[in-house]
Design a protein around this motif. Sequence first.
Motif, PDB file in Angstrom:
ATOM      1  N   SER A  88     -57.322  36.469  44.082  1.00  0.00           N
ATOM      2  CA  SER A  88     -56.689  36.855  42.819  1.00  0.00           C
ATOM      3  C   SER A  88     -56.105  38.259  42.915  1.00  0.00           C
TER       4      SER A  88
ATOM      5  N   LEU B 271     -52.202  39.378  42.759  1.00  0.00           N
ATOM      6  CA  LEU B 271     -51.818  40.383  41.770  1.00  0.00           C
ATOM      7  C   LEU B 271     -51.045  41.521  42.437  1.00  0.00           C
TER       8      LEU B 271
ATOM      9  N   TRP C 205     -52.917  40.268  33.962  1.00  0.00           N
ATOM     10  CA  TRP C 205     -54.096  39.832  34.723  1.00  0.00           C
ATOM     11  C   TRP C 205     -55.356  40.023  33.891  1.00  0.00           C
TER      12      TRP C 205
ATOM     13  N   THR D  73     -52.049  35.337  38.028  1.00  0.00           N
ATOM     14  CA  THR D  73     -52.954  35.668  39.119  1.00  0.00           C
ATOM     15  C   THR D  73     -54.390  35.860  38.644  1.00  0.00           C
ATOM     16  N   GLY D  74     -54.565  36.033  37.330  1.00  0.00           N
ATOM     17  CA  GLY D  74     -55.909  36.171  36.784  1.00  0.00           C
ATOM     18  C   GLY D  74     -56.546  34.855  36.405  1.00  0.00           C
TER      19      GLY D  74
END
Length: 569
Positions: free
Chosen positions: A544, A548, A467, A511-512
């Motif tokens: 986000s 994560l 991430w 997710t980043g």
Amino acid sequence: MEQAASVWTQNYAPIGGSLWLSTLVALIPVIFFFVALVGLRLKGYVAGAITVLLAFLVAVLGYGMPFAKAVWATLFGFGYGLWPIAWIIIAAVFLYKVAVKTGQFEVIRQSVLSITEDQRLLVVLIGFCFGAFLEGAAGFGAPVAITAALLVGLGLNPLYAAGLCLIANTAPVAFGALGIPITVAGNLTNIPPFTIGQIAGRQLPLLALSVPFFMVYLMDSGKGGMKAGMKGVRDLWPALLVAGLSFAVTQYLTSNFIGPELPDITSALVSLVATATFLKFWKPREIQPIPAPQTVGAAYRPVQTANMTAGSVFKAWSPFLLLTLFVVIWSLPGFKALFDLKAPGPLAWTVSHWDVPTLNNQVLKVAPIVAEPTPYAASYKLDWLSATGTSIFLAALVSMAVLGMKAREGVQTFVETLKELFYPVLTIMFVLGFAYIANYSGQSATMALALAQTGQLFPLFSPMLGWLGVFLTGSDTSSNALFSNLQQVTAQQVGMNPALAVAANTTGGVTGKMISPQSIAVACAAVGLVGRESELLRFTVKKSLGFLAIIMVITYLQAYVVPGMIPQP
């Protein structure tokens, strides 16, 4: 002897020999960037410029990086931001404008509405399904730029179009651009890419299944709160289940039995066809029609759509069909081999290549980031013909001919595109400058090492490294290049399966993507939100972190609770 003297070795704990104090210093530019956008609401290029300056000062004053090396690392980042990243965005927006200005976008609009008039389902079809296909073929920001612009043209609110496309882009990023992120991780760690892809294919389908539901929830809750969001999900769940489940199952099967190169393309096509077919036989009880059509800074001449034929629809969609064709050709190994500098390929002469002065192989990465001291390469490549952006630009030129746009109008449209994208391109350049100075000075490695100190909890924090890497670089491929070795070494030290840690770097990285400054700048540029990057970041940052957290829990469970989910060699 003179060359050896100019080599600078990275120090990951330069502040008093303390990793934690050094981490706090390394976080200064990162924290400022978040505060600048979310709190101070500065324009993207202003926040980016100050962040670059802070990262530069930390590199020189805190990490002891030689001034010349710090300057060239920053300039290297500026150059990479301009080419190939910004070139992709310029070409994509130009192609979109060609479709709009020739009036064909109204035909596209009507053809899409023939599948469904519900704007929420259109977002799933275009943002999730079509976007995943573009990610699998091209990557590097093109999917978000093109799908967001399409949705704005169909009538969606620009902020929602950009934000939802960033969220939709989560599911396919790990396998993007024909599996390159996973291939890079495998090459760096000597873990078979097929194994890494298998593990990623046993994590991401759980996320992919939920993304269409989450997108609809966000659209409806934004208009009427949580209750309205849940009602929207209940009303549309059959179609959302078809879209998410068909994507997830295909992603699992392709990644686990074929390889990491094709999961995005196969999943996207299966999901697109399955969902469109399902919508021919099923309609929601309540339709949310899309508003009046919008355009991103481009006037257009209307086209008669009352008597649309298959030929007129094909013609209207031709820019995006050509885009797909050109991008796929440009992605084929055989085509890339034409430009190979090592072989060399017959068209290698079209690729210009420069070693960055004072930087290329003059910065030494050391343990525990790498197993043994390794020179950090820094070579700038100007592949003006083989770049992905060029394939999109050529698709736009052919589209001009197909749609009857005169050369003069095409030139005016391209100049207009350059003017509109000046500040977004500037933002992208600053963002990449920050990323490169953070990487070459060792700031990003310091933050990663701090996360790696979590011992037996490392499986929980392993995805956070990915991430962080994607936030810093905007690329899952670059994140894997940065941290795959660290993931492998740390996993071996704490008794975690190294392949799981490397895969978690990839899946955590996806997710980043939605909060990466590079992605935010690209999305804003595509939908005409230049200067409003702070609004988009505020829209995506909590999502986000939520995604994560899901990957973190999955990775921890696979490490200690259900290790049978990990493929055995």
